[in-house]
Design a protein around this motif. Structure first.
Motif, PDB file in Angstrom:
ATOM      1  N   GLU A 183       4.576   8.638  -3.769  1.00 33.61           N
ATOM      2  CA  GLU A 183       4.620   7.249  -4.237  1.00 33.61           C
ATOM      3  C   GLU A 183       3.427   6.925  -5.123  1.00 33.61           C
ATOM      4  OE1 GLU A 183       4.799   4.923  -0.749  1.00 33.61           O
ATOM      5  OE2 GLU A 183       6.974   4.871  -0.688  1.00 33.61           O
ATOM      6  N   SER A 184       2.258   7.371  -4.689  1.00 32.90           N
ATOM      7  CA  SER A 184       1.055   7.022  -5.428  1.00 32.90           C
ATOM      8  C   SER A 184       0.947   7.838  -6.708  1.00 32.90           C
ATOM      9  CB  SER A 184      -0.177   7.227  -4.556  1.00 32.90           C
ATOM     10  OG  SER A 184      -0.242   8.561  -4.138  1.00 32.90           O
ATOM     11  N   LYS A 185       1.557   9.016  -6.730  1.00 29.28           N
ATOM     12  CA  LYS A 185       1.489   9.869  -7.902  1.00 29.28           C
ATOM     13  C   LYS A 185       2.193   9.221  -9.095  1.00 29.28           C
ATOM     14  CE  LYS A 185       1.504  14.597  -7.259  1.00 29.28           C
ATOM     15  NZ  LYS A 185       2.284  15.771  -6.893  1.00 29.28           N
TER      16      LYS A 185
ATOM     17  N   LYS B 149       0.844  -1.198   0.000  1.00 31.64           N
ATOM     18  CA  LYS B 149       0.000   0.000   0.000  1.00 31.64           C
ATOM     19  C   LYS B 149       0.879   1.247   0.000  1.00 31.64           C
ATOM     20  CE  LYS B 149      -4.069   2.014   1.000  1.00 31.64           C
ATOM     21  NZ  LYS B 149      -5.098   2.008  -0.001  1.00 31.64           N
ATOM     22  N   LYS B 150       0.548   2.169  -0.923  1.00 33.94           N
ATOM     23  CA  LYS B 150       1.310   3.412  -0.988  1.00 33.94           C
ATOM     24  C   LYS B 150       0.907   4.302   0.170  1.00 33.94           C
ATOM     25  CE  LYS B 150       3.321   2.787  -5.095  1.00 33.94           C
ATOM     26  NZ  LYS B 150       3.423   1.322  -5.042  1.00 33.94           N
TER      27      LYS B 150
END
Lengths: 117, 113
Positions: A98-100, A92-93
């Motif tokens: 990180e999620s971008k 999980k980010k």
């Protein structure tokens, strides 16, 4: 043999009193039919069966006893095997950065630009 | 809408979003039914002042669509299907057939003459 109207009205009044209906000799629209209707809500809300008790509840009730949950064990086993083969779900980010990176890759459309090294 | 949805799932049947949605609608409808009926009574009563009735009409039409009884649809409790659902068994026709042939529905028997 004619009966006077006042007498009939008296009869109607008594009838309404006995059967507890609305006395309305002029036949006005009083909307009483809405009040006479039964409420359908409780029967409609009881359509789907509710959840009664789960294995988790059983375990919480009796913490000292061992409750065997086959489905849960199967699931955990499957995940373990997948992780061993390197086919597990990604971590999980936690941060926006990180999620971008992940989002950019997906929403490109054209040829994706390689990330600057 | 999700603001009406229960925080914890309380369904024991087949679950998909359409079943959850319908269940939520049912609960919201049951909660608001007296209010709706009261407004309907005011609207239907011709002896009340016209202004009151018009206000009641407006109020009723501005209530959330989930409080409306016509939003509710019977769905299959074993497959979530919305079409071909028998009211007596709350099952869609295929689930009904499967369960009836397996003998899960008491009193249901394949016709033969």
């Amino acid at each position: 043999m004619s009966v006077p109207r006042s007498r009939i009205l008296d009869l109607m009044k008594a009838q309404c009193r006995i059967f507890s209906t609305t006395f309305n000799p002029e036949r006005l629209r009083l909307g009483n039919k809405v009040l006479r209707q039964r409420l359908r809500g409780p029967t409609l809300a009881a359509y789907y069966p509710r959840k009664v008790a789960t294995l988790k509840d059983l375990q919480n009730l009796y913490p000292t006893f061992e409750v065997v949950n086959d489905a849960e064990e199967d699931r955990l086993n499957k995940i373990k095997v997948a992780k061993m083969r390197g086919k597990g779900a990604p971590k999980k980010k936690r941060t926006a950065a990180e999620s971008k990176k992940f989002g950019k890759k997906r929403g490109g459309g054209g040829a994706a630009k390689p990330p600057p090294t | 809408m999700s603001q009406f949805r229960a925080k914890k799932l309380d369904l024991g049947c087949f679950i998909n979003i359409r079943v959850i949605r319908d269940h939520t609608k049912r609960k919201v409808f049951a909660e608001h039914e007296p209010e709706r009926q009261a407004l309907r009574y005011i609207i239907r009563n011709t002896t009340l002042p016209q202004r009151t009735r018009a206000q009641a009409q407006l109020q009723l039409s501005q209530m959330h669509c989930y409080t409306r009884g016509t939003q509710i649809k019977n769905r299959c409790i074993m497959g979530g299907k919305g079409r071909g659902v028998f009211r007596d068994f709350r099952l869609a026709r295929f689930q009904f057939r499967m369960n009836a042939l397996a003998g899960n529905l008491p009193g249901v028997k394949k016709a033969s003459w």
